[in-house]
Design a protein around this motif. Structure first.
Motif, PDB file in Angstrom:
ATOM      1  N   CYS A  85      37.595 -63.687  59.412  1.00  0.00           N
ATOM      2  CA  CYS A  85      38.748 -63.821  60.313  1.00  0.00           C
ATOM      3  C   CYS A  85      39.928 -63.001  59.804  1.00  0.00           C
ATOM      4  O   CYS A  85      40.652 -62.385  60.592  1.00  0.00           O
ATOM      5  CB  CYS A  85      39.137 -65.286  60.472  1.00  0.00           C
ATOM      6  SG  CYS A  85      37.948 -66.228  61.445  1.00  0.00           S
ATOM      7  N   PHE A  86      40.123 -62.970  58.483  1.00  0.00           N
ATOM      8  CA  PHE A  86      41.195 -62.168  57.904  1.00  0.00           C
ATOM      9  C   PHE A  86      40.960 -60.680  58.171  1.00  0.00           C
ATOM     10  O   PHE A  86      41.892 -59.954  58.530  1.00  0.00           O
ATOM     11  CB  PHE A  86      41.309 -62.417  56.399  1.00  0.00           C
ATOM     12  CG  PHE A  86      42.309 -61.532  55.728  1.00  0.00           C
ATOM     13  CD1 PHE A  86      43.670 -61.784  55.843  1.00  0.00           C
ATOM     14  CD2 PHE A  86      41.905 -60.422  55.000  1.00  0.00           C
ATOM     15  CE1 PHE A  86      44.605 -60.956  55.235  1.00  0.00           C
ATOM     16  CE2 PHE A  86      42.827 -59.595  54.390  1.00  0.00           C
ATOM     17  CZ  PHE A  86      44.182 -59.862  54.508  1.00  0.00           C
ATOM     18  N   VAL A  87      39.726 -60.223  57.993  1.00  0.00           N
ATOM     19  CA  VAL A  87      39.403 -58.815  58.238  1.00  0.00           C
ATOM     20  C   VAL A  87      39.691 -58.465  59.695  1.00  0.00           C
ATOM     21  O   VAL A  87      40.284 -57.424  59.987  1.00  0.00           O
ATOM     22  CB  VAL A  87      37.930 -58.515  57.881  1.00  0.00           C
ATOM     23  CG1 VAL A  87      37.475 -57.181  58.451  1.00  0.00           C
ATOM     24  CG2 VAL A  87      37.745 -58.550  56.380  1.00  0.00           C
ATOM     25  N   TYR A  88      39.301 -59.352  60.615  1.00  0.00           N
ATOM     26  CA  TYR A  88      39.619 -59.091  62.018  1.00  0.00           C
ATOM     27  C   TYR A  88      41.127 -59.027  62.214  1.00  0.00           C
ATOM     28  O   TYR A  88      41.641 -58.085  62.808  1.00  0.00           O
ATOM     29  CB  TYR A  88      39.038 -60.175  62.929  1.00  0.00           C
ATOM     30  CG  TYR A  88      39.680 -60.155  64.298  1.00  0.00           C
ATOM     31  CD1 TYR A  88      39.409 -59.121  65.181  1.00  0.00           C
ATOM     32  CD2 TYR A  88      40.612 -61.117  64.672  1.00  0.00           C
ATOM     33  CE1 TYR A  88      40.036 -59.066  66.420  1.00  0.00           C
ATOM     34  CE2 TYR A  88      41.235 -61.066  65.901  1.00  0.00           C
ATOM     35  CZ  TYR A  88      40.941 -60.044  66.766  1.00  0.00           C
ATOM     36  OH  TYR A  88      41.567 -59.981  67.986  1.00  0.00           O
ATOM     37  N   TRP A  89      41.844 -60.033  61.743  1.00  0.00           N
ATOM     38  CA  TRP A  89      43.282 -60.132  61.995  1.00  0.00           C
ATOM     39  C   TRP A  89      44.037 -58.965  61.378  1.00  0.00           C
ATOM     40  O   TRP A  89      44.972 -58.440  61.957  1.00  0.00           O
ATOM     41  CB  TRP A  89      43.807 -61.453  61.442  1.00  0.00           C
ATOM     42  CG  TRP A  89      45.203 -61.734  61.891  1.00  0.00           C
ATOM     43  CD1 TRP A  89      46.335 -61.591  61.152  1.00  0.00           C
ATOM     44  CD2 TRP A  89      45.633 -62.183  63.167  1.00  0.00           C
ATOM     45  NE1 TRP A  89      47.440 -61.926  61.888  1.00  0.00           N
ATOM     46  CE2 TRP A  89      47.028 -62.296  63.138  1.00  0.00           C
ATOM     47  CE3 TRP A  89      44.964 -62.502  64.339  1.00  0.00           C
ATOM     48  CZ2 TRP A  89      47.773 -62.714  64.230  1.00  0.00           C
ATOM     49  CZ3 TRP A  89      45.710 -62.928  65.411  1.00  0.00           C
ATOM     50  CH2 TRP A  89      47.091 -63.021  65.348  1.00  0.00           C
TER      51      TRP A  89
END
Length: 141
Positions: free
Chosen positions: A61-65
């Protein structure tokens, strides 16, 4: 046990089709990655799998965000497509209801929008200068 993680990955990615938000797919990727890990390391404990799943879900989720979201929005020819109120910034409209105490209403198309700005009588022409959720900020023209 790795089949369970792959099934969870398919369910989460499939759920993204029903409730699109571009969020469940990343948690689904984490479940799929854990399926691969549990296939390669068959004796891994359930507690270790659960902790690793949480870490992978947060990381994905961090990589996406942090990275993917920027790339997707930069490539879009209509970056404000799903942010309707932001499309009104810079446009001029007529007050439908007087702004009293800093709040009034502007009719945009067939919908009334809550407006914030200086006190003005109904019928005044205003320009949209900002957006706060579903409230537009206006100034007199």
């Amino acid at each position: 046990m790795h089949y369970g993680w792959w099934i969870l990955a398919l369910v989460l990615i499939g759920a993204e089709l029903l409730a699109p938000g571009y969020f469940l797919v990343w948690i689904g990727f984490a479940a799929a990655a854990l399926g691969v890990v549990s296939f390669l390391i068959p004796g891994i404990s359930f507690l270790a799998q659960a902790v690793l799943f949480a870490v992978l879900a947060l990381a994905s989720c961090f990589v996406y965000w942090r990275f993917v979201r920027k790339i997707v929005h930069e490539r879009s020819d209509q970056p404000l497509l799903n942010r309707r109120a932001e499309q009104f910034i810079g446009q001029r409209y007529t007050l439908d209801t007087a702004i009293v105490g800093g709040r009034g209403k502007v009719r945009i198309g067939d919908s009334p929008w809550l407006a914030e700005g200086p006190d003005l009588p109904a019928g005044s022409e205003v320009e949209v200068i900002g957006v706060n959720g579903t409230t537009i900020k206006v100034r007199p023209v």
